[in-house]
Design a protein around this motif. Sequence first.
Motif, mmCIF file in Angstrom:
data_model
loop_
_atom_site.group_PDB
_atom_site.id
_atom_site.type_symbol
_atom_site.label_atom_id
_atom_site.label_comp_id
_atom_site.label_asym_id
_atom_site.label_seq_id
_atom_site.Cartn_x
_atom_site.Cartn_y
_atom_site.Cartn_z
ATOM 1 N N HIS A 4 0.797 -1.266 0.001
ATOM 2 C CA HIS A 4 -0.105 0.067 -0.024
ATOM 3 C C HIS A 4 1.103 1.298 0.186
ATOM 4 O O HIS A 4 1.846 1.536 0.787
ATOM 5 C CB HIS A 4 -0.941 0.046 1.370
ATOM 6 N N LEU A 5 0.844 1.920 -1.114
ATOM 7 C CA LEU A 5 1.876 3.123 -1.292
ATOM 8 C C LEU A 5 2.036 4.151 -0.165
ATOM 9 O O LEU A 5 2.923 4.718 0.278
ATOM 10 C CB LEU A 5 1.623 3.816 -2.431
ATOM 11 N N LYS A 6 0.733 4.431 0.326
ATOM 12 C CA LYS A 6 0.579 5.283 1.626
ATOM 13 C C LYS A 6 1.279 4.862 2.715
ATOM 14 O O LYS A 6 2.175 5.563 3.516
ATOM 15 C CB LYS A 6 -0.712 5.671 2.023
ATOM 16 N N GLU A 7 1.125 3.548 3.119
ATOM 17 C CA GLU A 7 1.825 2.745 4.041
ATOM 18 C C GLU A 7 3.297 2.676 3.999
ATOM 19 O O GLU A 7 3.886 2.904 4.974
ATOM 20 C CB GLU A 7 1.305 1.349 4.327
ATOM 21 N N LEU A 8 3.807 2.414 2.731
ATOM 22 C CA LEU A 8 5.106 2.381 2.397
ATOM 23 C C LEU A 8 5.917 3.927 2.831
ATOM 24 O O LEU A 8 6.957 4.050 3.272
ATOM 25 C CB LEU A 8 5.453 2.164 0.891
ATOM 26 N N GLU A 9 5.153 4.927 2.126
ATOM 27 C CA GLU A 9 5.555 6.141 2.366
ATOM 28 C C GLU A 9 5.806 6.749 4.043
ATOM 29 O O GLU A 9 6.472 7.198 4.242
ATOM 30 C CB GLU A 9 4.585 7.184 1.799
ATOM 31 N N ASN A 10 4.674 6.165 4.960
ATOM 32 C CA ASN A 10 4.754 6.397 6.198
ATOM 33 C C ASN A 10 5.743 5.637 6.930
ATOM 34 O O ASN A 10 6.197 6.054 7.929
ATOM 35 C CB ASN A 10 3.670 6.203 6.767
ATOM 36 N N ASN A 11 6.396 4.646 6.393
ATOM 37 C CA ASN A 11 7.143 3.646 6.986
ATOM 38 C C ASN A 11 8.967 3.990 6.407
ATOM 39 O O ASN A 11 9.572 3.060 6.663
ATOM 40 C CB ASN A 11 7.109 2.299 6.899
ATOM 41 N N ILE A 12 8.912 5.030 5.632
ATOM 42 C CA ILE A 12 10.318 5.022 4.907
ATOM 43 C C ILE A 12 11.418 5.140 5.852
ATOM 44 O O ILE A 12 12.342 4.591 5.892
ATOM 45 C CB ILE A 12 10.310 6.266 3.930
ATOM 46 N N ASP A 13 11.389 5.918 6.924
ATOM 47 C CA ASP A 13 12.412 5.982 8.074
ATOM 48 C C ASP A 13 12.618 4.805 8.762
ATOM 49 O O ASP A 13 13.720 4.373 8.908
ATOM 50 C CB ASP A 13 11.870 7.188 9.308
ATOM 51 N N LEU A 14 11.487 4.086 9.304
ATOM 52 C CA LEU A 14 11.815 2.762 9.754
ATOM 53 C C LEU A 14 12.710 1.805 8.834
ATOM 54 O O LEU A 14 13.539 1.138 9.097
ATOM 55 C CB LEU A 14 10.611 1.889 10.003
ATOM 56 N N LEU A 15 12.147 1.605 7.255
ATOM 57 C CA LEU A 15 12.669 1.074 6.470
ATOM 58 C C LEU A 15 14.131 1.318 5.951
ATOM 59 O O LEU A 15 15.241 0.450 6.144
ATOM 60 C CB LEU A 15 12.079 0.852 5.186
ATOM 61 N N ALA A 16 14.684 2.430 6.106
ATOM 62 C CA ALA A 16 15.824 3.016 5.964
ATOM 63 C C ALA A 16 16.731 2.634 7.179
ATOM 64 O O ALA A 16 17.891 2.226 6.802
ATOM 65 C CB ALA A 16 15.950 4.417 5.838
ATOM 66 N N GLN A 17 16.427 2.413 8.106
ATOM 67 C CA GLN A 17 17.226 2.196 9.380
ATOM 68 C C GLN A 17 17.329 0.661 9.348
ATOM 69 O O GLN A 17 18.449 0.300 9.609
ATOM 70 C CB GLN A 17 16.316 2.637 10.722
#
Length: 396
Positions: free
Chosen positions: A343-356
Motif C-alpha cells: 500500500h503506497l501510503k503505508e510505504l511512504e509512512n514507513n520510509i524512516d523505519l525501512l531506511a534504518q
Amino acid sequence: MYTVFQPKQIIIGENSLKKLGESAKKRKITNLLVVIDHFLTLSPLDYDDKIKEILKQEHIDVTFFSDYRGEPSLQHLRAALTIANKETITGIAAVGGGSAIDIAKAAALFYKNPQMDWDAIPKQESLDRLPLIAVPTTAGTGSEATKVMVITDTEKGIKMNPGHSDLIPDTAILDSALTSSLPKNFTAYTGIDALTHAIEAFVSTKANIATDQYALTAIQIAGRSLPVVYQDGMNMKAREEMLLASSYAGIAFSNASTNLAHAAGRALGARFHIPHGLSVAILLPLVMRFGLQASPERYAQIAVALGADASKDVYELAEQSIEIIENYCDEFQIWKDALKYIHLKELENNIDLLAQDALEGNGILTNRIVPTKSDIRKLFLDLIEKLKKKKVIKQV
C-alpha cells in the motif's frame, strides 16, 4: 590473496535426486534426517516415498521433518533437533527451498554443539557438524552453495544470519525435475533473486577474480534461461541451467557478499510480508542506478553478460544493464505483483523505519558507494514513484 569456499561436490541433472543414497553413503551416513517442504510429501509428488526407496537401496534409515511454514525460526530448529536426537541421526539432508536448507544447516551444527551461542558461530576457526546434503527445489536462494543461514528469533523479532565456511553443505544435488512444479510467478521471483546475487557479488567491494567468474557466468546463464523457463516451466534444460546459475551466484555472493538491494529488500520484505525475491527485484534497478557512477565498467560487463552488444560505449552499456533488468520486471509482472503487497501510503509512512532497518543489514559496507540513511530514504521514495507510475499504467 583470496580464498573461495564452495560445496565439496555438486551433482547436476534431471532426476539426480537418485544420487542421494550414494551421496549419503559416501558421507558415512547410516540414519538420515531429511528436512523437506511439506507439499513435496503430498500426492501426486510423494517425494518422501521416493526418497525412502532411494535410501533403502543403500540400507540407510530415514526420518522426515516437514513441520515448518514460512521463514525458518528457532521453533522450527528446536522441533527438528528434537526428532534428530530421538532418532540418533548421523547426517542431515534438505529437500526444498531456502527455509529447508537453512533449518538443515542449523540442525547439523546445533546437533553437535547444543550450547553454542549464535554470535560465536562466525568467530570459530572450525565448526563440528553432521554431514550435510542440500537438494534445492527453487532456483534462487543458492543456499545449497553458501556459508550463510538465516533463522528468525520470533520472540525478539530479529533474524540471525551468521556465516561460516563450514556451514556450506558437503554435497549439492541440482535436480531440475524438482523445480518443474514451481509456479510461474515464483519462478520469476527466485530467478531474479539469483540474478541479483550474481550482480551484487560482481559489483561488491569484496569481489575477486574467482567470484567474478562465478558471478558473470551466473548472469549469462540466467539472462538466457530465465525468460525461457518463465514462458515454459517444463523446459528441463532451462530449469537445469537456472539451478546452475543459482548455485554459481550463491558461491559468488557467499564469498563476495550481497549489497544494498538485499539489505533494503530484506527490510521491505519483513515490513510488508513480501516474498523475498519479489522485494529484491523491485529494488534492483534502483540500486543499480545508485551505484552506476562508481563502477560503469562493471555494469557494462553485466550488460554484455545479459546479451548486449559489446561494441557499444561503456557508459551506454552501463545504462543498458539497468534497462534490461527493468524489462525483466515488466515481462515477469514484477511491478504488478508488488502492488498486490504494498500500500503506497503505508510505504511512504514507513520510509524512516525501512531506511534504518536496511542500514543495519548485511551488505551495506560492501556497496561501491556506501549509502547513508538519506540515500536509502531516497531509494524508497524512488520506489514509490516507480510503483505509482506502474499503478497508473495498470489502471489505464
